[in-house]
Motif scaffolding. Sequence first.
Motif, PDB file in Angstrom:
ATOM      1  N   ALA A  74       5.586  35.539 -23.717  1.00 17.52           N
ATOM      2  CA  ALA A  74       5.184  34.479 -22.684  1.00 17.52           C
ATOM      3  C   ALA A  74       4.146  35.186 -21.802  1.00 17.52           C
ATOM      4  N   GLY A  75       3.282  34.462 -21.070  1.00 19.16           N
ATOM      5  CA  GLY A  75       2.165  35.141 -20.292  1.00 19.16           C
ATOM      6  C   GLY A  75       1.178  34.010 -20.209  1.00 19.16           C
ATOM      7  N   ALA A  76       0.577  34.198 -19.135  1.00 18.47           N
ATOM      8  CA  ALA A  76      -0.569  33.348 -18.755  1.00 18.47           C
ATOM      9  C   ALA A  76      -1.592  33.502 -19.677  1.00 18.47           C
ATOM     10  N   TYR A  77      -1.742  34.663 -20.328  1.00 19.61           N
ATOM     11  CA  TYR A  77      -3.243  34.847 -21.323  1.00 19.61           C
ATOM     12  C   TYR A  77      -2.511  35.230 -22.603  1.00 19.61           C
ATOM     13  N   ARG A  78      -1.324  34.833 -23.121  1.00 23.64           N
ATOM     14  CA  ARG A  78      -0.784  34.946 -24.442  1.00 23.64           C
ATOM     15  C   ARG A  78      -1.777  34.275 -25.454  1.00 23.64           C
ATOM     16  N   VAL A  79      -2.444  33.132 -25.011  1.00 27.44           N
ATOM     17  CA  VAL A  79      -3.324  32.546 -26.332  1.00 27.44           C
ATOM     18  C   VAL A  79      -4.745  32.640 -25.382  1.00 27.44           C
ATOM     19  N   MET A  80      -5.423  32.915 -26.002  1.00 26.43           N
ATOM     20  CA  MET A  80      -6.868  33.055 -25.728  1.00 26.43           C
ATOM     21  C   MET A  80      -7.929  32.383 -26.486  1.00 26.43           C
ATOM     22  N   GLU A  81      -8.902  31.832 -26.009  1.00 24.34           N
ATOM     23  CA  GLU A  81     -10.038  31.227 -26.862  1.00 24.34           C
ATOM     24  C   GLU A  81     -11.298  32.062 -26.643  1.00 24.34           C
TER      25      GLU A  81
END
Length: 383
Positions: free
Chosen positions: A324-331
Amino acid sequence: MGGMRLTLLPGPPVTFKARLHDARTATAIGRFLGLAMVLCFATGVLSHFLQHPPGWLADRLPSRPYWGYRLTQGLHVASGTAAIPLLSAKLWAVYPRLFAWPPVRSVLHALERISVAGLVAAALFELSTGLLNTFQWYPWPFDFVAVHYAVAWLLLGSLLLHLAVQWPAIRDHFTRRSPGTLSLPEADGPDRRRFLLGVTAAVGSVTLTTAGQSVTALGPLELFGPRSPAHGLQGLPVNRTAAAAGVTRISTADWRLTVDGPRPVTLTLEELRAMPQYEAVLPLACVEGWSKSAHWAGVRVRDLLERAGGGPGSRARVVSLEAAGAYRVMEMGRLYAQDPLTLLALRLNGEVLSLDHGYPARIIAPNRPGVLQTKWVGRLEVL
């Protein structure tokens, strides 16, 4: 006691006679405060767009100069820090107006007081929450990024309204050097020049003793910066540890990198190390204001996207192993994903990445906020 009643009668406020509560002092400080706030606002909006780009902007954000975000975010935090003593001095110079009588004299005066209330409240909120953010301390229930960004626009609107209402006085001050509507009777008091020199010394002190976290040359003066880039594992500070992200050596023991695209591929760490390795000296620049350059080595992201069938215009999505985390997925937009300096880094300063720095692999890209330099990469997707 039961039959007594106290009544507060309206009347004129206390008279303020100190000479420094006047237009000249307020204007002199206001010029520099306005410059600091405008610089802080502009660099803050840029930082927000880099972290959360709207769809139309994602493929237009530039990856060069590679040191761009280090400069702009360093200016953002430095200008915000400098604005704290400037705002305090400005409020001291004008606070007698809070006791003006009657409180509202006309529609224009009401607009002025509304603009001042919004301006002061928004400025205090932005500077206090921004300062706490540099220490990564969030004693509030709301999302810092979203609210900080929204209040910045409220601050800008209040400032524009205030300038519009005060324009006649501002014009008089610059054309006729008139004392303007802020003037109060002069009396014995501290010399204005000494006061302004004291404010200048305060601004210089707080700025110089904190800016060393992003300006290498000022490193020896960094006494109060919340983070010293000179100290850290493998020569680089760590914001989010593996323990905080829930990543362990056990969870990375059988690690594989999945690159999803028209031709999906799965690669082991040994296979990644067998691919052509590239090196780059790039700064890690965090939103809290600290930054430091480091020597990175690994595989170019564009080579991985191409291997999975991505074309020269491909973008990328990066997924971390953290749960989990606000920036676990980044584009990444096209310019970042295709930049030859954007690496899936395997080594840092000549050593294999430590777990806290993103082992087995992490992203390092030019001109990017540190929160988007994803650690513990488990998956790349061609977009």
